[in-house]
Write a protein that holds these residues in place. Structure first.
Motif, PDB file in Angstrom:
ATOM      1  N   THR A  64       0.837  -1.146   0.072  1.00 56.97           N
ATOM      2  CA  THR A  64      -0.013   0.032   0.075  1.00 56.97           C
ATOM      3  C   THR A  64       0.897   1.479  -0.016  1.00 56.97           C
ATOM      4  O   THR A  64       2.103   1.314   0.439  1.00 56.97           O
ATOM      5  N   TYR A  65       0.026   2.422  -0.378  1.00 58.78           N
ATOM      6  CA  TYR A  65       0.967   3.704  -0.250  1.00 58.78           C
ATOM      7  C   TYR A  65       1.456   3.960   1.039  1.00 58.78           C
ATOM      8  O   TYR A  65       2.429   4.412   1.362  1.00 58.78           O
ATOM      9  N   TYR A 115      -1.048   3.746  -6.094  1.00 60.04           N
ATOM     10  CA  TYR A 115      -0.889   2.555  -4.929  1.00 60.04           C
ATOM     11  C   TYR A 115      -2.151   2.223  -4.664  1.00 60.04           C
ATOM     12  O   TYR A 115      -3.259   2.993  -4.535  1.00 60.04           O
ATOM     13  N   PHE A 116      -2.350   0.884  -4.032  1.00 58.91           N
ATOM     14  CA  PHE A 116      -3.365   0.503  -3.023  1.00 58.91           C
ATOM     15  C   PHE A 116      -3.417   1.651  -1.812  1.00 58.91           C
ATOM     16  O   PHE A 116      -2.411   1.849  -1.354  1.00 58.91           O
ATOM     17  N   GLY A 117      -4.491   2.162  -1.524  1.00 62.59           N
ATOM     18  CA  GLY A 117      -4.785   3.182  -0.797  1.00 62.59           C
ATOM     19  C   GLY A 117      -4.476   4.822  -1.227  1.00 62.59           C
ATOM     20  O   GLY A 117      -4.390   5.527  -0.159  1.00 62.59           O
TER      21      GLY A 117
END
Length: 310
Positions: free
Chosen positions: A77-78, A225-227
């Motif tokens: 994630t970020y 990114y995810f997040g």
């Protein structure tokens, strides 16, 4: 194989043999061709928007996140990326391996089919969740790279951007022989965001991360990114493509993340036809006018060959 909302007529083609789609070696079975004929009826005579996902690039040798047979994985994630230096070291080491693979990928018949549809005036635009830039390599022009581009890097401190190719040279200088050792150790997983996993953890722990050449800041691949949130201007451009279209065609996306699903919901709310072509179930299946569970490249190639220009 097929899902459709009431009111969509189906035509029988039981006597037809398997058909090879133009430009692809994938065979279309009789039941797939039957559904494609109905999709053709929905899309012909008007412009439509296209939304693509990782399932379109599998024929180019790039693994899918969630397609049938895809290995379970938890992308960084970020928050994890910016939170710890060790996470950034792990990410850039794996990305350096993944980049060496992904940059050699070529567009497949599905990418070429989408480009042909655009060049013949049939599309209001193309929204892609992929970061591999294969649509542009195939000749598509009006493209929203919803999740960004794998071929660019951004500094989180000064916001300067660099090409991933330039960074690859820097990383090779900082880590001589790394790629050779990594491939000798064995790459056990690849991902569509240029991530990779290797068996030798010592390789990761010794990897030297590059800093921004201008300010010494933190470099990050220039994709979402995810997040992270998709930039507002990309979302607005994508909505405009759907608004200008008579229908939305989804190809190779499970619609698991909201960044893509929102456009399906938007189209369905406006009463537009929604066509989904994907291997396996998607989060948008209940909103689909027609759903075809089939190979994406073959289906798109057939549509590109059969749909008349406007």
């Amino acid at each position: 194989m097929r899902q459709r909302r009431p009111g969509i007529g189906m035509t029988g083609f039981a006597s037809l043999p398997p058909v090879t789609a133009a430009g692809t070696s994938a065979e279309l079975q009789r039941d797939e061709l039957e559904v494609l004929q109905d999709i053709h009826g929905l899309l012909a005579g008007g412009r439509f928007a296209v939304l693509t996902g990782a399932g379109l690039s599998t024929d180019s040798g790039i693994p899918d996140y969630r397609g049938p047979g895809a290995a379970p994985r938890a992308p960084m994630t970020y928050q994890e990326f910016i939170g710890e230096a060790a996470n950034r070291q792990r990410y850039w080491a794996r990305n350096h391996i993944g980049w060496s693979h992904l940059r050699r990928a070529d567009p497949n018949d599905g990418h070429a089919a989408v480009a042909r549809l655009e060049h013949r005036g049939l599309l209001t635009g193309l929204i892609t969740q992929n970061v591999d830039r294969l649509h542009e390599d195939a000749g598509s022009v009006n493209v929203v790279d919803l999740h960004g581009r794998f071929d660019q890097v951004v500094c989180l401190d000064c916001l300067r951007r660099y090409t991933r190719r330039l960074l690859a040279g820097v990383l090779e200088e900082l880590n001589p022989g790394f790629l050779e050792r990594a491939h000798a150790a064995g790459v056990i997983e690849m991902a569509p965001d240029a991530d990779a996993t290797v068996e030798d953890s010592g390789l990761i722990e010794s990897f030297v991360v590059a800093r921004c050449p201008a300010c010494g800041g933190t470099l990050k691949p220039d994709f979402v990114y995810f997040g992270e949130n998709v930039p507002k201007d990309r979302v607005e451009r994508s909505y405009a493509m759907v608004d200008a279209a008579r229908a939305l065609l989804v190809a190779g996306s499970s619609l698991t993340v909201m960044s893509g699903l929102r456009f399906v919901r938007h189209a369905a709310k406006q009463g537009k036809a929604v066509v989904i072509i994907n291997r396996g179930a998607t989060r948008g299946d209940d909103l689909a006018t027609i759903k075809l569970d089939a190979g994406v490249s073959g289906a798109l190639s057939w549509l590109a060959a059969e749909l008349p220009p406007l």
